[in-house]
Design a protein around this motif. Structure first.
Motif, short mmCIF file in Angstrom:
data_model
loop_
_atom_site.label_atom_id
_atom_site.label_comp_id
_atom_site.label_asym_id
_atom_site.label_seq_id
_atom_site.Cartn_x
_atom_site.Cartn_y
_atom_site.Cartn_z
N LYS A 2 -2.35 6.73 8.35
CA LYS A 2 -2.01 6.03 7.12
C LYS A 2 -3.05 6.35 6.04
CE LYS A 2 -0.81 1.43 5.55
NZ LYS A 2 -0.73 0.02 5.89
N GLN A 3 -2.55 6.74 4.86
CA GLN A 3 -3.45 7.07 3.76
C GLN A 3 -3.81 5.80 2.99
OE1 GLN A 3 -1.80 9.72 0.89
NE2 GLN A 3 -3.79 10.48 0.25
N LYS A 4 -5.09 5.61 2.72
CA LYS A 4 -5.55 4.42 1.99
C LYS A 4 -5.14 4.53 0.53
CE LYS A 4 -9.49 1.58 0.95
NZ LYS A 4 -10.91 1.49 0.79
N ASN A 5 -4.69 3.40 -0.02
CA ASN A 5 -4.33 3.37 -1.43
C ASN A 5 -5.61 3.51 -2.26
OD1 ASN A 5 -3.22 2.95 -3.90
ND2 ASN A 5 -2.36 0.95 -3.48
N GLU A 6 -5.62 4.46 -3.19
CA GLU A 6 -6.83 4.72 -3.96
C GLU A 6 -7.01 3.77 -5.14
OE1 GLU A 6 -6.18 8.33 -6.75
OE2 GLU A 6 -5.09 8.76 -4.90
N PHE A 7 -6.04 2.93 -5.42
CA PHE A 7 -6.11 1.99 -6.54
C PHE A 7 -6.40 0.58 -6.05
CE2 PHE A 7 -3.17 5.37 -7.93
CZ PHE A 7 -3.90 5.83 -9.02
N PRO A 8 -7.13 -0.21 -6.85
CA PRO A 8 -7.38 -1.61 -6.46
C PRO A 8 -6.09 -2.42 -6.51
CG PRO A 8 -8.63 -1.00 -8.45
CD PRO A 8 -7.79 0.16 -8.07
N SER A 9 -6.10 -3.51 -5.76
CA SER A 9 -4.92 -4.38 -5.76
C SER A 9 -4.85 -5.15 -7.07
CB SER A 9 -5.01 -5.37 -4.60
OG SER A 9 -6.05 -6.32 -4.84
N ARG A 10 -3.71 -5.74 -7.32
CA ARG A 10 -3.51 -6.55 -8.53
C ARG A 10 -4.52 -7.70 -8.55
NH1 ARG A 10 0.12 -7.33 -12.94
NH2 ARG A 10 -0.75 -9.16 -13.95
N GLU A 11 -4.75 -8.31 -7.39
CA GLU A 11 -5.70 -9.43 -7.30
C GLU A 11 -7.12 -8.97 -7.65
OE1 GLU A 11 -7.48 -12.45 -3.95
OE2 GLU A 11 -5.42 -11.73 -3.72
N GLU A 12 -7.51 -7.81 -7.14
CA GLU A 12 -8.85 -7.28 -7.46
C GLU A 12 -8.98 -6.97 -8.95
OE1 GLU A 12 -10.08 -5.05 -3.33
OE2 GLU A 12 -8.65 -4.06 -4.66
N LEU A 13 -7.92 -6.42 -9.54
CA LEU A 13 -7.95 -6.13 -10.97
C LEU A 13 -8.02 -7.41 -11.79
CD1 LEU A 13 -5.33 -3.25 -11.20
CD2 LEU A 13 -7.82 -3.06 -11.44
N ASP A 14 -7.28 -8.43 -11.39
CA ASP A 14 -7.33 -9.72 -12.08
C ASP A 14 -8.72 -10.33 -12.02
OD1 ASP A 14 -4.68 -9.64 -12.86
OD2 ASP A 14 -3.97 -10.98 -11.28
N GLN A 15 -9.36 -10.25 -10.85
CA GLN A 15 -10.71 -10.80 -10.70
C GLN A 15 -11.69 -10.04 -11.59
OE1 GLN A 15 -11.50 -10.53 -6.51
NE2 GLN A 15 -10.34 -12.39 -6.03
N ALA A 16 -11.58 -8.74 -11.61
CA ALA A 16 -12.47 -7.92 -12.44
C ALA A 16 -12.24 -8.22 -13.92
CB ALA A 16 -12.24 -6.43 -12.16
N PHE A 17 -10.99 -8.35 -14.32
CA PHE A 17 -10.67 -8.65 -15.71
C PHE A 17 -11.27 -9.99 -16.12
CE2 PHE A 17 -8.06 -10.92 -18.76
CZ PHE A 17 -8.11 -10.06 -19.84
N HIS A 18 -11.08 -11.02 -15.30
CA HIS A 18 -11.60 -12.35 -15.64
C HIS A 18 -13.13 -12.36 -15.68
CE1 HIS A 18 -7.79 -14.33 -15.97
NE2 HIS A 18 -7.41 -13.84 -14.80
N TYR A 19 -13.75 -11.64 -14.76
CA TYR A 19 -15.21 -11.55 -14.76
C TYR A 19 -15.70 -10.90 -16.05
CZ TYR A 19 -19.91 -10.02 -13.70
OH TYR A 19 -21.25 -9.79 -13.77
#
Length: 45
Positions: A2-19
């Motif tokens: 299984k190939q790992k997804n190279e992009f962050p999840s929506r939740e990770e992006l939301d956390q980064a955005f809010h930070y």
């Protein structure tokens, strides 16, 4: 294999955005306070 997804999840992006948004707001408040102090000091001279 299984190939790992190279992009962050929506939740990770939301956390980064809010930070980052919180940090930008804090910086803006600090800059505003400093600007008001400088204006006040300029008026008192």
């Amino acid at each position: 294999m299984k190939q790992k997804n190279e992009f962050p999840s929506r939740e990770e992006l939301d956390q980064a955005f809010h930070y980052l948004h919180d940090q930008i707001n804090r910086i803006s408040v600090v800059e505003e306070v400093e600007m008001l102090k400088q204006e006040k000091d300029g008026l008192e001279e």
